[in-house]
Design a protein around this motif. Structure first.
Motif, short mmCIF file in Angstrom:
data_model
loop_
_atom_site.label_atom_id
_atom_site.label_comp_id
_atom_site.label_asym_id
_atom_site.label_seq_id
_atom_site.Cartn_x
_atom_site.Cartn_y
_atom_site.Cartn_z
N ALA A 405 44.30 73.09 74.49
CA ALA A 405 43.60 71.98 73.86
C ALA A 405 42.59 71.37 74.44
N MET A 406 41.76 72.04 75.19
CA MET A 406 40.38 71.39 75.85
C MET A 406 39.21 72.05 75.52
N SER A 478 46.08 68.23 85.54
CA SER A 478 47.13 68.99 85.47
C SER A 478 46.95 70.21 84.70
N ARG A 479 46.20 70.24 83.41
CA ARG A 479 45.98 71.17 82.70
C ARG A 479 44.98 72.17 83.32
N ASP A 507 51.09 67.12 79.77
CA ASP A 507 51.07 66.80 78.62
C ASP A 507 50.47 65.66 77.97
N ALA A 508 49.52 64.93 78.77
CA ALA A 508 49.08 63.40 78.39
C ALA A 508 47.95 64.07 77.35
N GLY A 519 53.15 74.82 76.35
CA GLY A 519 54.36 75.46 76.81
C GLY A 519 54.40 76.82 77.20
N LYS A 520 53.74 77.59 76.22
CA LYS A 520 53.75 79.04 76.37
C LYS A 520 53.00 79.47 77.70
N ARG A 521 51.93 78.82 77.99
CA ARG A 521 51.11 79.01 79.23
C ARG A 521 52.04 78.81 80.55
N LEU A 522 52.93 77.68 80.49
CA LEU A 522 53.74 77.38 81.58
C LEU A 522 54.90 78.54 81.77
N ALA A 523 55.55 79.02 80.46
CA ALA A 523 56.33 80.06 80.63
C ALA A 523 55.56 81.36 81.15
#
Length: 609
Positions: A405-406, A478-479, A507-508, A519-523
């Motif tokens: 989302a960036m 963070s992202r 998630d800000a 979430g998918k990228r973290l997984a």
């Protein structure tokens, strides 16, 4: 990998035990519930500064402990062993196959309500920085404050080198650089001699000259002292030797003497025994006497040589003079002549190093140039590999940011080779502006090569490129860090599964489909390393393999009966099954209606790689 985190009396948390999943763990809860205290606990066992304000009200101390499962041959294990905090036991008689090659490390921290904190590693008290060094191999925290670390050029270079997988090139350069530094130091010593150095050189030269003038030989002083003793006692020696020879063989002293000596007597005895023709021990006795007579003849021969020894009184002065010269040497550079000779030989080499003669300087300059050329060559190879990796890494990170989302955000990694033109590898150091005190420059090289590395982040379209850490919010950073970690996940070493990544505020400003992608990228990252994420978004938490809820509530009514005010305490509990569905529903809509519960079930079912 973090196996267990236990916390006591830290802020609102009186007691909590957290066992994160090996893959991805989500920590959720209402705002202000105390999720930050779990991060504070991890920072404490990572060597962060302790604050007594974090100790729970009424408690004597706060305590946190993390148990990590690590590679027994990994860097964290080595650091623990070096600190004397880890003793490797012998092989277990029946080891679990999953435990072979693994080791548990216990990192704990106690913070008293007053006084100094205590860091403990595997049951041994250690300095806080030791705990920090070990934890740095095990935990990487990506929170708003922690992102600032990557703003440092050194950390950016380390990250790029990991992505470039350039260990062999860095090792080759490091060896060349170390050799260059050695020669540079020698050249500096020669060309920058101060008065004390020149005095040292003069002293060494005079000493070498004095020792060479005497020209000592190993053991010479002892031989001369023995000779002096013989000369001084020549009369006594002559009298004793003469008397002994008269008794043994008078003919050695007076050729006209008819006196029988011991040698003659033994010879007669042998002859007498040989005339006996009766069996028995007579022959053996004769044989023994012949052996004895042979030894006696050797003694007589040796003593007869001493008869001619002259007292040489005139040579005594020369012997004493030589002994005095040698004693002077041993007094100053001894205690033995061997020590004197060894000192002189070492001094010769030292003088060569301190010799500031034009020939010596020219020789060292030539060596310096050779070492510099080799270091420059290896630095150029390293720089090329870094540039290729920088371009590839920046492209991968930019793609990941779009999925997080960036869209329009981007990362550029600049690798600028100091003083090197695009046409060739010649340096601009020839103008002398960067010369060292030795008159020879090592610029543009330093301990890490010839590159200046900079990470430039563009958080949104139209934004200027700004240095990383100064151009984004905590959530954006963070992202960005997640995108970086995803991009190098495959580059990490075999033991990378030991690393635990913790993301906070990631998630800000994210929601909807972008949150699901986050979430998918973290997984995805959790497939190679353990991931713990503190999140407010159900779309992120749904991807986790385990979920813990942090909640707060007042103490029981016993406090009122005791006359004290009820306090607020925070609890940490894992939610599974229906309890997790209810928590996801709460995160989605703030309620647990049938619609939100159905949505939560659907979300959990869809959140699979």
């Amino acid at each position: 990998m973090l196996e267990e985190l236990e916390v006591r009396n830290l802020g609102p948390i009186r007691s909590a035990l957290l066992s994160p999943n090996k893959a991805m763990t989500a920590i959720t809860g209402e705002t202000g519930a105390g999720k930050s205290m779990l991060l504070s606990a991890i920072r404490l066992i990572s060597g962060a500064t302790a604050s007594v304000a974090r100790v729970s009200a009424g408690a004597d101390s706060a305590w946190a402990q993390g148990i990590f499962d690590v590679d027994e041959n990994g860097e964290a294990t080595r650091l623990a062993q070096d600190a004397g905090a880890l003793d490797i036991d012998g092989e277990k008689s029946d080891p679990d196959p999953d435990e072979i090659g693994r080791q548990e490390l216990f990192l704990s921290r106690m913070v008293p309500a007053s006084g100094r904190s205590r860091a403990v590693l595997c049951g041994h008290s250690v300095p806080r920085n030791v705990l920090g060094n070990v934890a740095a191999q095990l935990v990487t925290i990506h929170g708003q404050a922690d992102q600032m670390r990557l703003a440092a050029p050194a950390r950016q270079r380390e990250f790029l080198d990991m992505a470039a997988d350039d260990t062999a090139e860095r090792d080759a350069y490091r060896q060349a650089w170390q050799q260059l530094q050695i020669i540079d130091q020698r050249l500096s010593n020669v060309t920058n001699q101060e008065a004390s150095t020149r005095a040292r050189t003069d002293y060494l030269r005079e000493s070498i000259e004095q020792i060479n003038k005497v020209d000592p030989k190993p053991g010479e002083d002892e031989e001369l002292k023995e000779k002096r003793s013989r000369v001084e006692n020549a009369a006594e020696i002559a009298q004793g030797v003469g008397s002994a020879l008269s008794a043994l063989d008078a003919s050695q002293v007076d050729s006209d003497s008819d006196a029988q000596g011991a040698s003659d007597a033994i010879t007669h005895a042998i002859q007498a025994l040989r005339t006996i023709h009766v069996g028995g021990s007579f022959g053996q006795a004769a044989d023994r006497l012949e052996s004895l007579n042979a030894d006696l003849s050797d003694i007589v021969f040796s003593l007869s040589n001493e008869v001619d020894t002259d007292g040489d009184a005139e040579g005594l002065d020369a012997i004493n003079s030589r002994i005095h010269e040698l004693d002077e040497l041993t007094r100053r550079w001894g205690p033995t002549l061997e020590d004197v000779i060894a000192w002189r030989d070492k001094a010769v080499f030292e003088v060569e190093d301190l010799d500031a003669s034009p020939e010596k300087i020219d020789e060292l300059k030539a060596q310096h140039q050779q070492a510099f050329d080799k270091a420059l060559k290896t630095a150029t190879v390293l720089s090329k590999k870094r540039k290729l990796a920088a371009k590839a890494l920046a492209n991968m990170v930019t793609k990941e940011l779009s999925a997080l989302a960036m869209a329009g955000a981007g990362l550029e990694i600049r690798v600028v080779r100091r003083g090197v033109s695009s046409e060739n590898t010649s340096t601009t150091a020839a103008n002398g502006e960067n010369d060292t005190s030795s008159g020879i420059s090592t610029w543009p090289l330093d301990a890490n090569g010839m590159d200046d590395i900079e990470f430039l982040f563009t958080p949104f379209p139209g934004s200027p490129q700004l240095p990383m850490g100064k151009s984004a919010s905590g959530g954006e950073l963070s992202r960005l860090m997640l995108a970086l970690e995803l991009s190098v996940a495959e580059k990490r070493t075999t033991g990378s599964s030991d690393m635990t990544f913790i993301f906070d505020e990631i998630d800000a400003g994210v929601g909807g489909k972008a949150a699901l992608e986050l979430g998918k990228r973290l997984a995805k990252l959790s497939q190679t390393s353990q991931v713990i994420v503190v999140t407010h978004l159900a779309q992120v938490a749904s991807w986790a393999d385990a979920q813990f809820v942090v909640s707060k509530g007042k103490t029981d009514a016993d406090a009122k009966s005791a006359g004290s005010k009820p306090t607020v305490e925070t609890t940490v509990n894992e939610v599974t099954g229906d309890a997790r569905i209810h928590e996801i529903a709460r995160m989605l809509s703030g309620s647990e209606s049938a619609t939100s519960l159905d949505h939560a079930k659907e979300l959990l079912a869809q959140s699979k790689l």
